[in-house]
Write an enzyme that holds these catalytic residues in place. Sequence first.
Site, mmCIF file in Angstrom:
data_model
loop_
_atom_site.group_PDB
_atom_site.id
_atom_site.type_symbol
_atom_site.label_atom_id
_atom_site.label_comp_id
_atom_site.label_asym_id
_atom_site.label_seq_id
_atom_site.Cartn_x
_atom_site.Cartn_y
_atom_site.Cartn_z
ATOM 1 N N ASP A 1 85.632 55.685 73.996
ATOM 2 C CA ASP A 1 85.397 55.062 75.290
ATOM 3 C C ASP A 1 85.698 56.127 76.356
ATOM 4 O O ASP A 1 86.235 57.197 76.052
ATOM 5 C CB ASP A 1 86.238 53.784 75.481
ATOM 6 C CG ASP A 1 85.607 52.869 76.536
ATOM 7 O OD1 ASP A 1 84.758 53.338 77.310
ATOM 8 O OD2 ASP A 1 85.969 51.684 76.593
HETATM 9 C C1 NOJ Z 1 84.310 52.008 79.861
HETATM 10 C C2 NOJ Z 1 84.025 50.715 79.182
HETATM 11 O O1 NOJ Z 1 85.188 50.245 78.527
HETATM 12 C C3 NOJ Z 1 82.904 50.804 78.176
HETATM 13 O O2 NOJ Z 1 82.625 49.525 77.678
HETATM 14 C C4 NOJ Z 1 81.696 51.433 78.794
HETATM 15 O O3 NOJ Z 1 80.649 51.471 77.864
HETATM 16 C C5 NOJ Z 1 82.075 52.829 79.264
HETATM 17 N N1 NOJ Z 1 83.114 52.738 80.250
HETATM 18 C C6 NOJ Z 1 80.876 53.588 79.835
HETATM 19 O O4 NOJ Z 1 80.533 53.075 81.041
#
Ligand code: NOJ
Length: 759
Positions: free
Chosen positions: A292
């Site tokens: 993430d």
């Molecule tokens: C953080 C989020 O937790 C995740 O779900 C997302 O895909 C990413 N950022 C990218 O934006």
Amino acid sequence: MKKNSIFLVLLLFVQLAGFAQDSKIPSSVKNVESKVDSILFMMTLEEKIGQLVQYNGSWDLTGPASEMGNKQKEERLKKGLVGSMLNVLSVDATREAQKLVMENSRIKIPLMFGYDVIHGYKTMFPVPLGETASWDLDAMEKSARIAAIESVADGVNWTFSPMIDVSRDARWGRIMEGSGEDPYLTSLVAVAKVKGYQGDDLADSTTIAATAKHFAGYGFAEAGRDYNTVNIGEYELHNMILPPFKAAADAGVATFMNSFNTIDGTPATGNKMLQRDILKGDWNWDGFVVSDWGSITEMIYHGFARDKKQAAEIAIKAGSDMDMEGGAYESSLMELVQEGRIDESLINEAVKRILRVKFKMGLFEDPYRYTDSDLAKEISYKEHREVARDIARKSIVLLKNENNVLPIKTSVKNIAIIGPLANDKDSPIGNWRAQAEPNSAVSVVEGIKAAAGKNVNITYAEGAKLGMGERSFLMPLEINKTDRSGFAEAIEKAKKADLVIMVLGEDAFQAGEGRSQAKIGLAGLQQELLQEIYKVNKNIALVLINGRPMEISWAAENIPAIVEAWQLGSESGNAIADVLFGKYNPSGKLPVSFPKAVGQEPLYYNQQSTGRPYSEQHVTFSSYTDVGKEALYPFGYGLSYTTFEYGVLQLSSEEMGENGQITASISVTNSGKRAGKEVVQLYLQDIVASKARPVKELKGFKMIELAPGESKIVEFSINEKMLEFYSANKKWQSEAGDFNVFIGGNSKYLKKAGFTLNQ
Ligand code: NOJ
């Protein structure tokens, strides 16, 4: 052969096999593995590490990068030192970025372009929690298909979706992004979404790679506070959290994303047991895991890694393949290999996984496959809106309908529509809205005006603003707690109306990432407004627009009709009007429990049996002395404009042998005056087992449609596989003994029978 000559032969093979754009590798590449190996053999360590790096496209790729950081990124793209990018939007921008790699780098490995396409790209569908309330898997597959088509038309070929975190806590803002509290339902949605995004062939230029996220446990953040610690044991992990991920892996999801949380003290990003042992080991899944956003470096803040370098070491060893905008792999992996702290084979393995996905996407055949500007011209956004309207109305849940206030009767000639969300064209789009135009949803006022016809007089008053100032993904919402200047107008309009439709709930960005709330009632002045209107006109239909389950006990007690309309996307107002006027008979069922009070959270129907299970009233049982332990509206609940009666639940046998199967059947009758759809739900309970089991668990459902007076026998076949759970033996198995079978229209009011499994 000397290494040099092997190298030359392979170079020739690779060039002939065509990882360069002008040769043609069939999209149904059978020998992907040998091609992946050949490319890997060609790559320097630096190029390999580059594949594990994902950049955020924070600059305009159709012009030269102006800022220093971006210039460096551009240089690295040219050298082929980047595996993928996120947030690069438009065919022109992705083409330009791809050109930087394909026209300058040595080995020319195409990029993937990822983006959060969560509930539509331009055409917005209901937020995932709302859409799951339709229990219509074909519809959910279809909305993902449409989202994929609109995404590729804008150069995006990889979505960070579906989010399949089982989530039981209404305080957690991201509950809107998932499918609620049930692992079985979430698993089916996961498969439908993967099919919708990826189709049968990832190399088809209208399909996109999907991501199962967040692996794992993210939805169990303590106290519903986003990014918070997760404390669950192995038993809960395997039975409640992992099943949707296993289903997605089996459905061939191209990628996984790990999560920000720790789980039992170990950050998911640095969790070898999850990523290597379970996902890549036991499940034998061959895609790649993206971290993430910055979650590798966040291990420093968890106090799990000293610095970026150690974080990179932990993450690669644990099986995190790609570093999303964290910079840890880029800055540290080379040194870690040179110092012998990690073996190059770990990097090779991660690179192979990434190349494999790129092959399957057909990127080596044509790196520009997903940058076709003609695609957008072929899209019928009008047709997509029609599908969005249909899915939106299927997602609406009728929570209460005393005295048949709904559907709106022809005798109703004056309708007052009141509330801060009534004419709001933005909130129904919700959070994670990809490239939806702000303020592009059909509002409730617009939908009702279009549906009501000329003979109905419609008035509207906002009553009170919900939020003040600007709304955005990153800004906290400032709630209006003082401005009652619109109350008087709203009260006057309500007085004159035959029916008041109040539209309340949550602002567009009240739910979503980082939007946890300790209070989940009607924010700001909404509750007060509702009560003031109620004083002058009790004939109210309350329409809720929201992303999470809300605390609405007062309304449930006093307001005669309540419609849960979630954040339904682009066609929200039309879909709501279809239901209010009875053009569509509501059929949605809650995928998540609605609490009587926030203090009951986390609240979910499939709880383990406690040692003090019985009473609501007595003090010495597992309950709350003020509100009890039951949900206000339970999982699986939802009314229709007709009524359904369930007959006696019958089993084909009261005994099941090993590998056996029995049939549960029940007659369901439409006992009302309208045709309607009902989701007939099957729950099972393992009464005594090697571990305390849930009081009941959803194991099947069927959507039936019945004309007034019509009956149908609904059958479910129950087999031994459905009785399996991750047991005290640490494996999936069934255990001999007695089982309860429940069938009904929600998780609470159910017909019951029982059988014995003999082994
Ligand atoms: C953080 C989020 O937790 C995740 O779900 C997302 O895909 C990413 N950022 C990218 O934006």
